[in-house]
Write a protein that holds these residues in place. Sequence first.
Motif, mmCIF file in Angstrom:
data_model
loop_
_atom_site.group_PDB
_atom_site.id
_atom_site.type_symbol
_atom_site.label_atom_id
_atom_site.label_comp_id
_atom_site.label_asym_id
_atom_site.label_seq_id
_atom_site.Cartn_x
_atom_site.Cartn_y
_atom_site.Cartn_z
ATOM 1 N N MET A 1 -12.088 -3.480 -12.407
ATOM 2 C CA MET A 1 -13.031 -2.573 -13.060
ATOM 3 C C MET A 1 -13.124 -1.246 -12.298
ATOM 4 O O MET A 1 -13.188 -0.170 -12.904
ATOM 5 N N GLN A 2 -13.121 -1.342 -10.978
ATOM 6 C CA GLN A 2 -13.161 -0.128 -10.161
ATOM 7 C C GLN A 2 -11.892 0.697 -10.368
ATOM 8 O O GLN A 2 -11.942 1.924 -10.475
ATOM 9 N N ASP A 3 -10.746 0.005 -10.437
ATOM 10 C CA ASP A 3 -9.476 0.702 -10.679
ATOM 11 C C ASP A 3 -9.506 1.441 -12.014
ATOM 12 O O ASP A 3 -8.987 2.551 -12.139
ATOM 13 N N LEU A 4 -10.104 0.807 -13.025
ATOM 14 C CA LEU A 4 -10.226 1.455 -14.333
ATOM 15 C C LEU A 4 -11.081 2.720 -14.244
ATOM 16 O O LEU A 4 -10.752 3.754 -14.831
ATOM 17 N N ARG A 5 -12.165 2.618 -13.486
ATOM 18 C CA ARG A 5 -13.081 3.760 -13.377
ATOM 19 C C ARG A 5 -12.465 4.931 -12.607
ATOM 20 O O ARG A 5 -12.670 6.088 -12.959
ATOM 21 N N ASN A 6 -11.709 4.612 -11.545
ATOM 22 C CA ASN A 6 -11.205 5.710 -10.710
ATOM 23 C C ASN A 6 -9.758 6.129 -11.015
ATOM 24 O O ASN A 6 -9.167 6.920 -10.282
ATOM 25 N N GLY A 7 -9.203 5.566 -12.101
ATOM 26 C CA GLY A 7 -7.890 6.026 -12.546
ATOM 27 C C GLY A 7 -6.703 5.444 -11.804
ATOM 28 O O GLY A 7 -5.593 5.991 -11.882
ATOM 29 N N THR A 8 -6.901 4.333 -11.085
ATOM 30 C CA THR A 8 -5.783 3.714 -10.347
ATOM 31 C C THR A 8 -5.367 2.374 -10.941
ATOM 32 O O THR A 8 -4.688 1.591 -10.299
ATOM 33 N N PHE A 9 -5.794 2.115 -12.183
ATOM 34 C CA PHE A 9 -5.480 0.827 -12.823
ATOM 35 C C PHE A 9 -3.980 0.671 -13.047
ATOM 36 O O PHE A 9 -3.414 -0.399 -12.849
ATOM 37 N N ILE A 10 -3.319 1.749 -13.488
ATOM 38 C CA ILE A 10 -1.876 1.714 -13.709
ATOM 39 C C ILE A 10 -1.181 2.030 -12.383
ATOM 40 O O ILE A 10 -1.364 3.106 -11.818
ATOM 41 N N ARG A 11 -0.400 1.071 -11.890
ATOM 42 C CA ARG A 11 0.302 1.245 -10.625
ATOM 43 C C ARG A 11 1.612 1.974 -10.844
ATOM 44 O O ARG A 11 2.303 1.713 -11.831
ATOM 45 N N PRO A 12 2.000 2.858 -9.905
ATOM 46 C CA PRO A 12 3.297 3.530 -10.049
ATOM 47 C C PRO A 12 4.440 2.535 -9.945
ATOM 48 O O PRO A 12 4.362 1.547 -9.202
ATOM 49 N N ALA A 13 5.503 2.774 -10.723
ATOM 50 C CA ALA A 13 6.676 1.888 -10.685
ATOM 51 C C ALA A 13 7.391 2.027 -9.356
ATOM 52 O O ALA A 13 7.504 3.114 -8.800
ATOM 53 N N HIS A 14 7.857 0.899 -8.848
ATOM 54 C CA HIS A 14 8.565 0.905 -7.565
ATOM 55 C C HIS A 14 10.065 0.969 -7.801
ATOM 56 O O HIS A 14 10.577 0.388 -8.717
#
Length: 303
Positions: free
Chosen positions: A290-303
Amino acid sequence: MSLRPTLETRKALPTMEGAGVKLHRAFGFQDPSELDPFLLFDDFRNERPEDYLRGFPWHPHRGIETITYVLSGTVEHGDSLGNTGTLGAGDVQWMTAGSGIMHQEMPAGNAAGQMHGFQLWGNLPSSLKMTAPRYQDVKGSEIPEVIDDDGTRVKVIVGEFWGKTGPVDGIAADPQYLDVFVPAGVKKTFKIDTYRRAFAYIFEGSAAFADASAPSGVLLEKEVAGEEVNIRDLSGNRTLVRFGTGDEVTVQAGPEGVRFLLISGAPIQEPVAWHGPIVMNTQAELMQAMQDLRNGTFIRPAH
């Protein structure tokens, strides 16, 4: 061989999801251990475009996999990986949300305005909750169909059955997902791995499933003077049948035959922390999502 008992037979319940799509839910948001590794099963079937056209706009998923199977109409989809496409009648999409994905699904009807499809959610074990998101579209023409001498037809969507292997693979729950038609009056037995949880979902016609606890397993009575068939405990459209342990199920088709999905999978047997489209193992992981959704880090960069 041991016949799986019928633990429960229940009707899918009408509900609303997305931006106002009317559908029927066979299970979901209840006891996640009941059909572990499966979490939710929806039957989205409508004759009126106003009941489905608003669709499922952009929304997040984490910690699960979804299998979408379209019978009629189309579903246009897009996701945060940049994938776009259209599922048509007979097509299947498998989507692994893993660490996080945003996607949308927008249904459209066929020429007569009809829309019909199913979505199944499979849980991911803790070791794969944060795996990289991925998806696979499979055309209906790629799905093998086996036809038996008695007219029984089985489309093998996932897993192996009667010498055929479904084209969708790599799903953590290792499911077997079959679309089965049994002709009128035919009695048929299907093998299922003993260690899998299993259910059937009837969506056309009617049938009775044998119960190991029933006296002599009698399912069918024919009238002496005529052809009419009376089936005890006949189950029809939009019925979920949940099975106990064993290695086979037996079905007796009703007077018009029956079409149903037969789905089984290996239980994960891990704690479930669940909030809407996000399914983790602990409340702390859920709060982090939920915190990731709020602060815009929910989608992780592709490795």
